[in-house]
Design an enzyme around this catalytic site. Structure first.
Site, PDB file in Angstrom:
ATOM      1  N   GLY A  25      45.651 -96.210   1.425  1.00  0.00           N
ATOM      2  CA  GLY A  25      43.990 -96.008   1.435  1.00  0.00           C
ATOM      3  C   GLY A  25      42.855 -96.147   1.948  1.00  0.00           C
ATOM      4  O   GLY A  25      43.019 -97.514   1.400  1.00  0.00           O
ATOM      5  N   GLY A  27      38.326 -96.356   2.510  1.00  0.00           N
ATOM      6  CA  GLY A  27      37.233 -95.756   2.515  1.00  0.00           C
ATOM      7  C   GLY A  27      36.414 -96.498   3.094  1.00  0.00           C
ATOM      8  O   GLY A  27      36.164 -97.861   2.691  1.00  0.00           O
ATOM      9  N   GLU A  97      46.186 -93.150 -11.261  1.00  0.00           N
ATOM     10  CA  GLU A  97      47.880 -92.225 -11.189  1.00  0.00           C
ATOM     11  C   GLU A  97      47.549 -92.151 -10.207  1.00  0.00           C
ATOM     12  O   GLU A  97      46.853 -92.103  -9.034  1.00  0.00           O
ATOM     13  CB  GLU A  97      47.470 -90.934 -11.328  1.00  0.00           C
ATOM     14  CG  GLU A  97      45.878 -90.113 -11.626  1.00  0.00           C
ATOM     15  CD  GLU A  97      45.814 -88.651 -12.014  1.00  0.00           C
ATOM     16  OE1 GLU A  97      44.897 -87.880 -12.275  1.00  0.00           O
ATOM     17  OE2 GLU A  97      47.062 -87.989 -12.260  1.00  0.00           O
ATOM     18  N   LEU A  98      48.633 -92.152  -8.977  1.00  0.00           N
ATOM     19  CA  LEU A  98      48.743 -92.241  -7.644  1.00  0.00           C
ATOM     20  C   LEU A  98      49.207 -90.819  -7.076  1.00  0.00           C
ATOM     21  O   LEU A  98      49.941 -89.773  -7.872  1.00  0.00           O
ATOM     22  CB  LEU A  98      50.097 -92.902  -7.835  1.00  0.00           C
ATOM     23  CG  LEU A  98      50.460 -92.447  -5.794  1.00  0.00           C
ATOM     24  CD1 LEU A  98      50.407 -93.809  -5.143  1.00  0.00           C
ATOM     25  CD2 LEU A  98      52.575 -93.462  -6.060  1.00  0.00           C
ATOM     26  N   MET A  99      48.666 -90.943  -6.307  1.00  0.00           N
ATOM     27  CA  MET A  99      49.188 -89.006  -5.620  1.00  0.00           C
ATOM     28  C   MET A  99      49.546 -89.352  -4.640  1.00  0.00           C
ATOM     29  O   MET A  99      49.180 -89.699  -3.682  1.00  0.00           O
ATOM     30  CB  MET A  99      47.608 -88.388  -5.216  1.00  0.00           C
ATOM     31  CG  MET A  99      46.592 -88.179  -6.480  1.00  0.00           C
ATOM     32  SD  MET A  99      47.288 -87.230  -7.255  1.00  0.00           S
ATOM     33  CE  MET A  99      46.664 -85.411  -6.828  1.00  0.00           C
ATOM     34  N   ASP A 142      30.118 -85.403  -2.100  1.00  0.00           N
ATOM     35  CA  ASP A 142      31.072 -85.841  -0.933  1.00  0.00           C
ATOM     36  C   ASP A 142      32.083 -85.540  -0.614  1.00  0.00           C
ATOM     37  O   ASP A 142      33.526 -86.188  -0.587  1.00  0.00           O
ATOM     38  CB  ASP A 142      30.152 -87.932  -0.752  1.00  0.00           C
ATOM     39  CG  ASP A 142      30.688 -88.257   0.047  1.00  0.00           C
ATOM     40  OD1 ASP A 142      31.926 -90.089   0.100  1.00  0.00           O
ATOM     41  OD2 ASP A 142      30.833 -87.304   1.016  1.00  0.00           O
ATOM     42  N   LYS A 144      35.323 -84.045   0.389  1.00  0.00           N
ATOM     43  CA  LYS A 144      35.455 -84.206   2.125  1.00  0.00           C
ATOM     44  C   LYS A 144      37.191 -84.158   2.269  1.00  0.00           C
ATOM     45  O   LYS A 144      37.685 -85.086   1.172  1.00  0.00           O
ATOM     46  CB  LYS A 144      35.159 -84.449   3.453  1.00  0.00           C
ATOM     47  CG  LYS A 144      35.049 -86.495   2.419  1.00  0.00           C
ATOM     48  CD  LYS A 144      34.498 -87.607   3.218  1.00  0.00           C
ATOM     49  CE  LYS A 144      33.977 -88.429   2.755  1.00  0.00           C
ATOM     50  NZ  LYS A 144      33.158 -89.880   3.525  1.00  0.00           N
ATOM     51  N   ASN A 147      39.023 -86.783   0.531  1.00  0.00           N
ATOM     52  CA  ASN A 147      38.605 -87.050  -1.107  1.00  0.00           C
ATOM     53  C   ASN A 147      39.211 -86.110  -1.363  1.00  0.00           C
ATOM     54  O   ASN A 147      38.870 -86.126  -3.035  1.00  0.00           O
ATOM     55  CB  ASN A 147      37.260 -87.095  -1.491  1.00  0.00           C
ATOM     56  CG  ASN A 147      36.275 -88.228  -0.905  1.00  0.00           C
ATOM     57  OD1 ASN A 147      36.231 -89.729  -0.619  1.00  0.00           O
ATOM     58  ND2 ASN A 147      34.725 -88.055  -0.576  1.00  0.00           N
ATOM     59  N   ASP A 163      36.776 -89.910  -5.520  1.00  0.00           N
ATOM     60  CA  ASP A 163      35.716 -90.346  -4.659  1.00  0.00           C
ATOM     61  C   ASP A 163      34.076 -90.583  -5.367  1.00  0.00           C
ATOM     62  O   ASP A 163      34.174 -89.513  -4.741  1.00  0.00           O
ATOM     63  CB  ASP A 163      35.740 -90.841  -2.908  1.00  0.00           C
ATOM     64  CG  ASP A 163      35.405 -91.602  -2.270  1.00  0.00           C
ATOM     65  OD1 ASP A 163      35.486 -91.798  -1.003  1.00  0.00           O
ATOM     66  OD2 ASP A 163      34.502 -92.613  -3.289  1.00  0.00           O
ATOM     67  N   THR A 182       1.062 -77.610 -17.628  1.00  0.00           N
ATOM     68  CA  THR A 182       0.590 -76.787 -16.783  1.00  0.00           C
ATOM     69  C   THR A 182       0.127 -76.920 -15.295  1.00  0.00           C
ATOM     70  O   THR A 182      -0.056 -78.477 -14.743  1.00  0.00           O
ATOM     71  CB  THR A 182      -0.986 -77.182 -17.285  1.00  0.00           C
ATOM     72  OG1 THR A 182      -1.619 -77.766 -16.525  1.00  0.00           O
ATOM     73  CG2 THR A 182      -0.877 -76.448 -18.115  1.00  0.00           C
TER      74      THR A 182
HETATM   75  C1  Z0O Z   1      51.601 -90.377   0.281  1.00  0.00           C
HETATM   76  C2  Z0O Z   1      50.829 -91.807   1.130  1.00  0.00           C
HETATM   77  C3  Z0O Z   1      51.490 -92.237   2.383  1.00  0.00           C
HETATM   78  C4  Z0O Z   1      51.840 -92.985   0.010  1.00  0.00           C
HETATM   79  N1  Z0O Z   1      49.916 -91.932   0.623  1.00  0.00           N
HETATM   80  C5  Z0O Z   1      49.053 -92.267  -0.131  1.00  0.00           C
HETATM   81  O1  Z0O Z   1      49.501 -92.174  -1.778  1.00  0.00           O
HETATM   82  N2  Z0O Z   1      48.138 -92.456   0.050  1.00  0.00           N
HETATM   83  C6  Z0O Z   1      46.841 -92.278  -1.659  1.00  0.00           C
HETATM   84  C7  Z0O Z   1      45.414 -92.193  -0.874  1.00  0.00           C
HETATM   85  C8  Z0O Z   1      44.957 -92.845  -1.886  1.00  0.00           C
HETATM   86  C9  Z0O Z   1      44.215 -92.071  -3.357  1.00  0.00           C
HETATM   87  N3  Z0O Z   1      43.652 -92.829  -4.398  1.00  0.00           N
HETATM   88  C10 Z0O Z   1      44.151 -92.497  -5.241  1.00  0.00           C
HETATM   89  C11 Z0O Z   1      45.361 -92.052  -5.644  1.00  0.00           C
HETATM   90  N4  Z0O Z   1      47.030 -91.901  -4.587  1.00  0.00           N
HETATM   91  C12 Z0O Z   1      45.881 -91.982  -3.370  1.00  0.00           C
HETATM   92  C13 Z0O Z   1      47.283 -91.713  -2.713  1.00  0.00           C
END
Ligand code: Z0O
Length: 326
Positions: A25, A27, A97-99, A142, A144, A147, A163, A182
Protein backbone atom coordinates in the site's frame (compact mmCIF):
# COMPACT_ATOMS: atom_id res chain seq x y z
CA UNK A 1 12.64 -2.75 -2.53
CA UNK A 2 13.74 -4.28 0.75
CA UNK A 3 14.16 -7.72 -0.86
CA UNK A 4 17.21 -6.49 -2.76
CA UNK A 5 18.27 -3.68 -0.41
CA UNK A 6 19.69 -4.75 2.90
CA UNK A 7 17.35 -4.01 5.79
CA UNK A 8 19.96 -2.01 7.63
CA UNK A 9 17.90 1.19 7.47
CA UNK A 10 15.28 -0.43 9.72
CA UNK A 11 15.40 -0.20 13.51
CA UNK A 12 17.30 -3.23 14.81
CA UNK A 13 14.44 -4.30 17.13
CA UNK A 14 11.97 -4.17 14.19
CA UNK A 15 14.35 -6.20 11.99
CA UNK A 16 14.86 -8.78 14.74
CA UNK A 17 11.12 -9.25 15.31
CA UNK A 18 9.76 -8.91 11.72
CA UNK A 19 10.89 -9.77 8.19
CA UNK A 20 9.67 -6.96 5.90
CA UNK A 21 8.86 -7.88 2.29
CA UNK A 22 6.93 -6.29 -0.57
CA UNK A 23 5.01 -3.02 -0.64
CA UNK A 24 1.25 -3.55 -0.39
CA UNK A 25 0.00 0.00 0.00
CA UNK A 26 1.11 3.55 -0.51
CA UNK A 27 -0.14 6.68 1.19
CA UNK A 28 0.63 10.37 1.10
CA UNK A 29 2.83 9.94 4.14
CA UNK A 30 4.75 6.81 3.17
CA UNK A 31 4.13 3.17 2.37
CA UNK A 32 2.80 -0.08 3.81
CA UNK A 33 4.78 -3.31 3.54
CA UNK A 34 3.79 -6.92 4.05
CA UNK A 35 5.86 -8.38 6.90
CA UNK A 36 6.19 -11.64 8.78
CA UNK A 37 6.59 -11.91 12.54
CA UNK A 38 9.67 -14.12 12.70
CA UNK A 39 8.63 -16.03 15.84
CA UNK A 40 5.15 -17.03 14.57
CA UNK A 41 5.43 -16.53 10.77
CA UNK A 42 2.19 -14.53 11.16
CA UNK A 43 1.60 -11.92 8.46
CA UNK A 44 1.37 -8.25 9.53
CA UNK A 45 1.43 -4.86 7.80
CA UNK A 46 4.19 -2.34 8.57
CA UNK A 47 3.33 1.27 7.83
CA UNK A 48 6.42 3.43 7.28
CA UNK A 49 5.94 7.19 7.72
CA UNK A 50 8.87 9.28 6.49
CA UNK A 51 9.22 12.27 8.76
CA UNK A 52 10.76 14.26 5.88
CA UNK A 53 7.52 13.98 3.87
CA UNK A 54 5.88 16.72 5.85
CA UNK A 55 6.93 20.24 4.91
CA UNK A 56 7.70 21.31 8.45
CA UNK A 57 9.40 19.25 11.13
CA UNK A 58 6.74 20.31 13.62
CA UNK A 59 3.94 19.15 11.30
CA UNK A 60 5.47 15.69 10.89
CA UNK A 61 5.87 15.13 14.59
CA UNK A 62 2.45 16.55 15.48
CA UNK A 63 0.68 14.53 12.76
CA UNK A 64 2.45 11.28 13.39
CA UNK A 65 2.23 11.51 17.17
CA UNK A 66 -1.48 12.34 16.88
CA UNK A 67 -1.90 9.37 14.56
CA UNK A 68 0.08 7.06 16.79
CA UNK A 69 -1.59 8.40 19.94
CA UNK A 70 -5.03 7.81 18.39
CA UNK A 71 -4.06 4.37 17.03
CA UNK A 72 -2.96 3.26 20.49
CA UNK A 73 -5.95 4.78 22.27
CA UNK A 74 -8.86 3.55 20.15
CA UNK A 75 -10.41 0.12 20.50
CA UNK A 76 -13.22 -0.79 18.05
CA UNK A 77 -13.59 -3.83 15.76
CA UNK A 78 -13.75 -1.54 12.70
CA UNK A 79 -10.68 0.52 13.55
CA UNK A 80 -7.23 -0.76 12.59
CA UNK A 81 -5.17 -1.92 15.58
CA UNK A 82 -1.53 -1.08 16.20
CA UNK A 83 0.53 -4.04 17.34
CA UNK A 84 3.95 -2.40 17.66
CA UNK A 85 5.68 0.91 17.12
CA UNK A 86 9.31 1.90 16.37
CA UNK A 87 11.04 5.03 15.16
CA UNK A 88 14.38 6.20 13.78
CA UNK A 89 15.62 9.76 13.14
CA UNK A 90 13.82 9.90 9.80
CA UNK A 91 10.90 7.46 9.97
CA UNK A 92 8.11 6.01 12.10
CA UNK A 93 7.29 2.29 11.78
CA UNK A 94 3.79 1.22 12.83
CA UNK A 95 3.06 -2.53 12.91
CA UNK A 96 -0.61 -3.14 12.09
CA UNK A 97 -2.86 -6.19 11.78
CA UNK A 98 -2.85 -7.23 8.10
CA UNK A 99 -6.08 -6.63 6.21
CA UNK A 100 -5.91 -9.35 3.52
CA UNK A 101 -8.66 -7.80 1.42
CA UNK A 102 -6.65 -4.65 0.78
CA UNK A 103 -8.23 -1.26 0.11
CA UNK A 104 -11.96 -0.77 -0.53
CA UNK A 105 -10.83 1.43 -3.42
CA UNK A 106 -9.49 -1.57 -5.36
CA UNK A 107 -12.51 -3.73 -4.50
CA UNK A 108 -14.99 -1.19 -5.91
CA UNK A 109 -12.77 -0.60 -8.95
CA UNK A 110 -12.51 -4.34 -9.75
CA UNK A 111 -16.25 -4.93 -9.26
CA UNK A 112 -17.37 -1.73 -11.08
CA UNK A 113 -19.92 -1.20 -8.26
CA UNK A 114 -20.79 -3.18 -5.12
CA UNK A 115 -24.06 -5.09 -4.70
CA UNK A 116 -26.37 -3.00 -2.53
CA UNK A 117 -26.40 -5.44 0.40
CA UNK A 118 -22.58 -5.57 0.44
CA UNK A 119 -22.40 -1.76 0.32
CA UNK A 120 -24.91 -1.67 3.20
CA UNK A 121 -22.81 -4.09 5.29
CA UNK A 122 -19.63 -2.05 4.73
CA UNK A 123 -21.41 1.29 5.27
CA UNK A 124 -22.90 0.13 8.59
CA UNK A 125 -19.42 -0.85 9.83
CA UNK A 126 -17.95 2.52 8.73
CA UNK A 127 -20.79 4.33 10.55
CA UNK A 128 -20.12 2.27 13.70
CA UNK A 129 -16.39 3.07 13.55
CA UNK A 130 -16.96 6.81 13.02
CA UNK A 131 -19.66 6.91 15.71
CA UNK A 132 -17.08 5.38 18.10
CA UNK A 133 -14.43 7.96 17.08
CA UNK A 134 -16.86 10.86 17.56
CA UNK A 135 -17.99 9.56 20.95
CA UNK A 136 -14.29 9.67 21.89
CA UNK A 137 -13.94 13.24 20.62
CA UNK A 138 -11.96 12.25 17.51
CA UNK A 139 -12.71 13.51 13.98
CA UNK A 140 -11.16 11.41 11.21
CA UNK A 141 -11.29 14.14 8.52
CA UNK A 142 -9.84 11.97 5.76
CA UNK A 143 -12.37 9.20 5.12
CA UNK A 144 -11.92 7.85 1.56
CA UNK A 145 -11.89 4.43 -0.15
CA UNK A 146 -8.10 4.17 0.23
CA UNK A 147 -8.52 4.45 4.02
CA UNK A 148 -11.11 1.68 4.31
CA UNK A 149 -9.48 -1.76 4.45
CA UNK A 150 -11.13 -5.16 3.96
CA UNK A 151 -10.27 -8.14 6.14
CA UNK A 152 -10.59 -10.74 3.39
CA UNK A 153 -11.12 -11.27 -0.34
CA UNK A 154 -14.75 -12.27 0.44
CA UNK A 155 -17.57 -9.78 -0.17
CA UNK A 156 -19.01 -10.47 3.28
CA UNK A 157 -16.11 -9.36 5.49
CA UNK A 158 -15.04 -7.06 8.29
CA UNK A 159 -13.86 -3.60 7.27
CA UNK A 160 -11.51 -1.31 9.21
CA UNK A 161 -10.89 2.42 9.00
CA UNK A 162 -7.21 3.39 8.84
CA UNK A 163 -4.95 6.45 8.34
CA UNK A 164 -5.62 8.79 11.26
CA UNK A 165 -2.86 11.20 10.36
CA UNK A 166 -5.40 13.84 9.37
CA UNK A 167 -7.44 13.19 12.47
CA UNK A 168 -7.95 15.81 15.13
CA UNK A 169 -8.69 15.28 18.77
CA UNK A 170 -11.48 17.71 19.66
CA UNK A 171 -9.83 19.81 22.35
CA UNK A 172 -11.36 22.59 24.41
CA UNK A 173 -10.69 25.43 21.99
CA UNK A 174 -10.08 29.13 22.69
CA UNK A 175 -13.30 29.70 20.76
CA UNK A 176 -15.26 27.40 23.09
CA UNK A 177 -13.99 29.34 26.12
CA UNK A 178 -14.78 32.65 24.40
CA UNK A 179 -18.37 31.52 23.84
CA UNK A 180 -18.72 30.87 27.57
CA UNK A 181 -18.18 34.55 28.44
CA UNK A 182 -20.66 37.43 27.96
CA UNK A 183 -21.23 37.85 24.22
CA UNK A 184 -22.08 41.57 24.40
CA UNK A 185 -18.73 42.80 23.05
CA UNK A 186 -17.97 39.92 20.64
CA UNK A 187 -17.89 40.65 16.89
CA UNK A 188 -20.42 38.79 14.67
CA UNK A 189 -17.79 36.72 12.86
CA UNK A 190 -16.88 35.08 16.18
CA UNK A 191 -20.35 33.46 16.17
CA UNK A 192 -20.53 32.66 12.44
CA UNK A 193 -17.01 31.20 12.56
CA UNK A 194 -18.25 29.22 15.59
CA UNK A 195 -21.06 27.71 13.50
CA UNK A 196 -18.49 26.19 11.11
CA UNK A 197 -16.15 24.79 13.80
CA UNK A 198 -19.20 23.67 15.83
CA UNK A 199 -20.10 21.28 12.99
CA UNK A 200 -16.62 19.80 12.54
CA UNK A 201 -17.97 16.27 13.29
CA UNK A 202 -20.28 16.72 10.28
CA UNK A 203 -17.28 16.67 7.91
CA UNK A 204 -17.02 12.92 8.50
CA UNK A 205 -20.73 12.51 7.69
CA UNK A 206 -20.18 14.22 4.32
CA UNK A 207 -17.20 11.95 3.56
CA UNK A 208 -19.28 8.88 4.44
CA UNK A 209 -21.86 10.14 1.94
CA UNK A 210 -19.16 10.31 -0.73
CA UNK A 211 -17.94 6.82 0.26
CA UNK A 212 -21.46 5.37 0.04
CA UNK A 213 -22.01 7.06 -3.34
CA UNK A 214 -18.80 5.45 -4.66
CA UNK A 215 -19.72 1.99 -3.29
CA UNK A 216 -23.23 2.08 -4.77
CA UNK A 217 -22.55 3.94 -8.02
CA UNK A 218 -19.01 2.80 -8.74
CA UNK A 219 -17.91 6.36 -9.54
CA UNK A 220 -17.35 9.51 -7.41
CA UNK A 221 -20.08 12.16 -6.97
CA UNK A 222 -17.69 15.04 -7.62
CA UNK A 223 -15.01 14.77 -10.30
CA UNK A 224 -13.17 17.07 -12.69
CA UNK A 225 -14.45 15.11 -15.67
CA UNK A 226 -18.10 16.00 -14.89
CA UNK A 227 -19.41 19.17 -16.57
CA UNK A 228 -17.56 22.45 -16.73
CA UNK A 229 -17.35 23.27 -13.01
CA UNK A 230 -14.24 22.56 -10.91
CA UNK A 231 -14.52 19.79 -8.34
CA UNK A 232 -14.43 22.44 -5.61
CA UNK A 233 -17.39 24.28 -7.18
CA UNK A 234 -19.33 21.00 -7.60
CA UNK A 235 -18.78 20.30 -3.88
CA UNK A 236 -19.62 23.81 -2.71
CA UNK A 237 -22.84 23.67 -4.76
CA UNK A 238 -23.49 20.06 -3.73
CA UNK A 239 -23.99 19.18 -7.39
CA UNK A 240 -23.80 15.46 -8.16
CA UNK A 241 -25.52 13.21 -10.68
CA UNK A 242 -26.85 9.67 -10.14
CA UNK A 243 -26.35 8.33 -13.67
CA UNK A 244 -29.46 6.13 -14.37
CA UNK A 245 -27.51 3.26 -15.95
CA UNK A 246 -25.56 2.93 -12.69
CA UNK A 247 -28.27 3.82 -10.15
CA UNK A 248 -31.37 2.20 -11.75
CA UNK A 249 -31.08 -0.91 -9.54
CA UNK A 250 -30.23 0.97 -6.33
CA UNK A 251 -33.13 1.24 -3.85
CA UNK A 252 -34.78 4.58 -3.10
CA UNK A 253 -33.87 4.15 0.58
CA UNK A 254 -30.16 3.82 -0.27
CA UNK A 255 -30.35 6.89 -2.51
CA UNK A 256 -32.10 8.76 0.32
CA UNK A 257 -29.16 8.09 2.69
CA UNK A 258 -26.71 9.47 0.11
CA UNK A 259 -28.86 12.56 -0.57
CA UNK A 260 -29.25 13.34 3.15
CA UNK A 261 -25.47 13.09 3.76
CA UNK A 262 -24.38 15.09 0.68
CA UNK A 263 -26.05 18.24 2.01
CA UNK A 264 -23.90 21.38 1.77
CA UNK A 265 -25.22 23.05 4.95
CA UNK A 266 -23.66 21.07 7.84
CA UNK A 267 -26.51 22.08 10.14
CA UNK A 268 -28.98 20.38 7.73
CA UNK A 269 -26.78 17.35 6.98
CA UNK A 270 -27.88 14.01 8.45
CA UNK A 271 -25.78 13.11 11.51
CA UNK A 272 -24.01 9.77 12.03
CA UNK A 273 -26.55 8.91 14.74
CA UNK A 274 -29.48 9.69 12.42
CA UNK A 275 -27.87 7.65 9.64
CA UNK A 276 -27.65 4.62 11.97
CA UNK A 277 -31.43 5.01 12.57
CA UNK A 278 -32.26 5.35 8.85
CA UNK A 279 -34.76 2.81 7.45
CA UNK A 280 -32.17 1.50 4.96
CA UNK A 281 -30.03 0.18 7.84
CA UNK A 282 -32.89 -1.39 9.85
CA UNK A 283 -32.07 -4.68 8.10
CA UNK A 284 -31.89 -7.52 10.65
CA UNK A 285 -30.00 -9.85 8.32
CA UNK A 286 -27.28 -7.30 7.67
CA UNK A 287 -27.08 -6.30 11.35
CA UNK A 288 -26.67 -9.93 12.45
CA UNK A 289 -23.92 -10.47 9.87
CA UNK A 290 -22.18 -7.24 10.87
CA UNK A 291 -22.26 -8.07 14.58
CA UNK A 292 -21.06 -11.65 13.92
CA UNK A 293 -18.08 -10.18 12.01
CA UNK A 294 -17.41 -7.42 14.54
CA UNK A 295 -17.87 -9.51 17.71
CA UNK A 296 -17.10 -13.10 16.71
CA UNK A 297 -18.37 -15.49 19.49
CA UNK A 298 -15.39 -17.83 18.97
CA UNK A 299 -12.87 -15.29 20.27
CA UNK A 300 -13.85 -15.54 23.95
CA UNK A 301 -14.65 -19.27 23.82
CA UNK A 302 -11.12 -19.88 22.45
CA UNK A 303 -9.65 -17.99 25.40
CA UNK A 304 -11.65 -20.14 27.85
CA UNK A 305 -10.64 -23.38 26.12
CA UNK A 306 -6.98 -22.35 26.57
CA UNK A 307 -7.50 -22.76 30.32
CA UNK A 308 -8.99 -26.25 29.89
CA UNK A 309 -6.61 -29.21 30.14
CA UNK A 310 -4.74 -29.60 26.84
CA UNK A 311 -6.99 -31.98 24.82
CA UNK A 312 -5.94 -35.67 24.37
CA UNK A 313 -2.94 -35.85 26.70
CA UNK A 314 -3.51 -37.04 30.27
CA UNK A 315 -4.61 -34.16 32.44
CA UNK A 316 -1.70 -32.93 34.53
CA UNK A 317 -3.60 -29.96 35.93
CA UNK A 318 -3.96 -29.67 39.66
CA UNK A 319 -7.57 -30.46 40.55
CA UNK A 320 -9.38 -28.30 43.09
CA UNK A 321 -8.84 -30.96 45.77
CA UNK A 322 -5.14 -30.94 45.10
CA UNK A 323 -4.49 -34.55 44.11
CA UNK A 324 -2.72 -35.10 40.80
CA UNK A 325 -4.55 -37.17 38.17
CA UNK A 326 -2.29 -39.25 35.93
C1 Z0O B 1 -4.45 -7.97 -0.38
C2 Z0O B 1 -3.12 -7.31 -0.74
C3 Z0O B 1 -2.95 -7.20 -2.22
C4 Z0O B 1 -1.94 -8.09 -0.13
N1 Z0O B 1 -3.12 -5.95 -0.24
C5 Z0O B 1 -3.10 -5.63 1.05
O1 Z0O B 1 -3.07 -6.41 1.95
N2 Z0O B 1 -3.12 -4.28 1.23
C6 Z0O B 1 -3.03 -3.58 2.43
C7 Z0O B 1 -2.78 -2.22 2.35
C8 Z0O B 1 -2.65 -1.48 3.48
C9 Z0O B 1 -2.80 -2.05 4.74
N3 Z0O B 1 -2.69 -1.31 5.88
C10 Z0O B 1 -2.84 -1.89 7.06
C11 Z0O B 1 -3.13 -3.24 7.16
N4 Z0O B 1 -3.25 -4.00 6.06
C12 Z0O B 1 -3.09 -3.42 4.84
C13 Z0O B 1 -3.21 -4.20 3.67
Amino acid sequence: DLMSDDQSSLPRELREKYLLTRRIGTGVCGEVRLAFQRSTCRKVAVKIINKKNFQSEGMATRNATTEIEILQRVDHPCLIKTEDFYQTDDSYYIVLELMEGGELFHRVKSQQQLQENVAKLYFYQMLSAVQYLHSNGIIHRDLKPENILLSSQEDVCLIKVTDFNQSRILEESVLMRTLCGTPSYLAPEVFTQASTTGYSLAVDAWSLGVLLFVCLGGYPPFHESFGDKSVTDQIILGEFTMVPSKWRHVSDQAKDVVRRLLVVDPSKRMSIEAALQHAWLQDQGMLETAHRLMYPPGEDAAAVSMQEAPSGGPSKRKRGDGDEED
